[in-house]
Scaffold this active site. Structure first.
Site, PDB file in Angstrom:
ATOM      1  N   ASN A 219       0.841  -1.199   0.000  1.00 35.65           N
ATOM      2  CA  ASN A 219       0.000   0.000   0.000  1.00 35.65           C
ATOM      3  C   ASN A 219       0.874   1.246   0.000  1.00 35.65           C
ATOM      4  OD1 ASN A 219       0.453   0.893   2.855  1.00 35.65           O
ATOM      5  ND2 ASN A 219      -0.406  -1.123   3.271  1.00 35.65           N
ATOM      6  N   ASP A 288      -4.565  -5.943   5.152  1.00 31.36           N
ATOM      7  CA  ASP A 288      -5.597  -6.813   5.712  1.00 31.36           C
ATOM      8  C   ASP A 288      -5.583  -8.199   5.080  1.00 31.36           C
ATOM      9  OD1 ASP A 288      -6.711  -5.017   7.562  1.00 31.36           O
ATOM     10  OD2 ASP A 288      -7.735  -3.952   5.937  1.00 31.36           O
ATOM     11  N   LYS A 298       9.072 -17.500  -9.714  1.00 33.34           N
ATOM     12  CA  LYS A 298       8.397 -16.357 -10.329  1.00 33.34           C
ATOM     13  C   LYS A 298       7.222 -16.844 -11.190  1.00 33.34           C
ATOM     14  CE  LYS A 298       9.168 -12.474 -13.347  1.00 33.34           C
ATOM     15  NZ  LYS A 298       9.872 -12.077 -14.531  1.00 33.34           N
ATOM     16  N   ILE A 316      -3.444  -7.087  14.180  1.00 34.08           N
ATOM     17  CA  ILE A 316      -2.522  -6.998  15.325  1.00 34.08           C
ATOM     18  C   ILE A 316      -3.127  -6.158  16.448  1.00 34.08           C
ATOM     19  CG2 ILE A 316      -0.160  -6.418  16.023  1.00 34.08           C
ATOM     20  CD1 ILE A 316       0.539  -6.450  12.972  1.00 34.08           C
ATOM     21  N   PHE A 336      -4.735   3.742  14.616  1.00 33.56           N
ATOM     22  CA  PHE A 336      -4.953   4.707  13.545  1.00 33.56           C
ATOM     23  C   PHE A 336      -6.113   4.226  12.692  1.00 33.56           C
ATOM     24  CE2 PHE A 336      -1.607   7.977  13.076  1.00 33.56           C
ATOM     25  CZ  PHE A 336      -0.925   7.707  14.243  1.00 33.56           C
ATOM     26  N   LYS A 354     -11.592  -2.535  18.297  1.00 36.29           N
ATOM     27  CA  LYS A 354     -10.189  -2.896  18.520  1.00 36.29           C
ATOM     28  C   LYS A 354      -9.775  -2.665  19.973  1.00 36.29           C
ATOM     29  CE  LYS A 354      -9.016  -2.347  13.728  1.00 36.29           C
ATOM     30  NZ  LYS A 354      -7.952  -2.661  12.783  1.00 36.29           N
TER      31      LYS A 354
END
Ligand code: CTP
Length: 414
Positions: A219, A288, A298, A316, A336, A354
């Site tokens: 990301n 996720d 490959k 986590i 966050f 969470k």
């Protein structure tokens, strides 16, 4: 005059270099030097060539009591007050007035006169007192330059609003000398050590989820937010361990760094260290999902496009929250939330699910927030409390706000 209650000098023997640039506010530099000297500071003035159109070297030399530096290539001057000596000896570099041009040159890292060379060579903190026309101050380029310098740690005092010498009215007037003296005192005060000895575990950056030996899913996280928190927490005295995903950032001073690639590696690194921590800050953008199968070789092009099956990664933060609930205690948890809409509802839900004490939420679609930029715009959520929204701030400033809340939570628990 700024004096302590007992009349003492608040800048006694502090070595301050004052850079004076070419703007009409340069005349106020004389008063600034006088006030700094009155507070006991040893002031070394450095002028740009343009500043000499507005105020004489003689005036500043007489007030500071030492030769004023201006020429980088003047042999006499260089042998008397070498630029590296000024840089090394400075405890604080104040630039007042800091013109739009000076700010741009500092931002670009130019070193083509004595002042910019000293600025590049010194390890002293930089305090800017900008002064310019209101449109120059508001120009996106100046905004960007100031934001970049602030993100690198520069402090800014002013500018104030009012009648400008150019005839315009608005922001751009240099802060008054007593205000700049106050900013110098603050800049030289020892940093708050309110996290002294507190073990803080911080995660930062993205995770890379391998698909084959050469490819991964990842990301856009740069790690800048988590690294800023690590830097500021260490500066406030914390013992910081930083679990970093794949990023290209320098480890902040005094921080122990553990490099990981994938979410599962990050989980192992965090869980192994969470028990020893009093605070865990999960700033990482943990993937996720991961490719269900990582090919040992490959993946070749072949005829048809391959289908990639995904498997869920462990969460986590949620695991730490659950662990704390089961055990009836554990570290303070800061999470966050990167959202693209409905911030309040999603953030409150994440906070609850969470089980964290503080949730730092940002809408990554907003200007000045999100990935790879040096600023962020966040709202802080805590259980049973109103949310606290901040304007766009440099990530270091956001880090300070988060750590203020962490310090308050630690205070509550002590
Ligand atoms: N987090 C985590 N482990 C994961 C995913 C996220 O520990 N596998 C943590 C992040 O570090 C962050 C918080 O959970 O502190 C929220 O991350 P975010 O990506 O915003 O939320 P998600 O839980 O992934 O939910 P969604 O993607 O559905 O918004």
């Amino acid at each position: 005059m700024v004096m302590t209650p007992n009349g003492g000098e608040r800048l006694r023997d502090r070595r301050i270099t004052l850079g004076v640039c070419g703007g009409i506010a340069a005349y106020k530099a004389a008063e600034l030097v006088r006030l700094l000297v009155k507070q006991g500071a040893r002031v070394q003035v450095v002028m740009t060539a343009a500043a000499e159109h507005f105020i004489t070297k003689l005036t500043l030399q007489a007030l500071s009591g030492r030769p004023v530096g201006s020429g980088l290539f003047d042999l006499d001057e260089e042998s008397e007050i070498g630029h590296i000596r000024i840089a090394d000896e400075s405890e604080l570099l104040v630039i007042a007035p800091a013109t739009a041009n000076a700010i741009a040159r500092l931002c670009a890292g130019l070193a083509d006169d004595l002042l910019t060379t000293v600025a590049l060579a010194t390890k002293a903190p930089l305090l800017l007192a900008p002064a310019m026309n209101v449109n120059m101050w508001r120009h996106p380029q100046t905004r960007e330059n100031v934001a970049k310098l602030v993100a690198r740690g520069a402090l800014v005092v002013g500018p104030g609003e009012g009648d400008l010498a150019c005839g315009w009215v608005g922001a751009g007037r240099m802060a008054e000398p007593p205000e700049i003296v106050e900013a110098c005192v603050r800049a030289l005060a020892p940093a708050a050590r309110d996290l002294d000895g507190v073990a803080v575990l911080i995660t930062a950056g993205p995770t890379h989820e391998p698909l084959d030996p050469v490819r991964y899913l990842g990301n856009r996280s740069s790690g800048k937010m988590g690294f800023a928190i690590a830097r500021r927490a260490a500066a406030r005295g914390a013992r910081v361990t930083l679990v970093a995903g794949p990023v290209t950032l320098e480890t902040p001073p005094g921080v122990e760094r553990v490099d990981v690639e994938s979410a599962r590696e990050m989980r192992a690194a965090v869980l192994a260290r969470a028990d020893a921590a009093r605070v865990v800050v999960m700033a990482a953008a943990v993937a996720d999902f991961r490719p269900a199968v990582c090919s040992g070789t490959k993946i070749k092009k072949g005829e048809a496009a391959p289908e990639i099956a995904l498997a869920r990664n462990p969460d986590i933060l949620a695991e730490l929250g659950a662990q704390r609930r089961e055990r009836g205690g554990g570290p303070i948890l800061v999470g966050f939330a990167a959202e693209t809409g409905d911030l309040e509802r999603n953030a409150r839900e994440k906070l609850r699910e969470k089980g964290c004490d503080l949730l730092v939420a940002n809408d990554v679609t907003q200007e000045g927030a999100g990935f790879a930029v040096d600023t962020n715009r966040v709202t802080l959520f805590a259980p049973d409390a109103a949310s606290e929204a901040f304007p766009v701030l440099p990530k270091v400033a956001v880090a300070e706000r988060i750590l203020d809340r962490v310090a308050a939570l630690l205070g509550v628990r002590r």
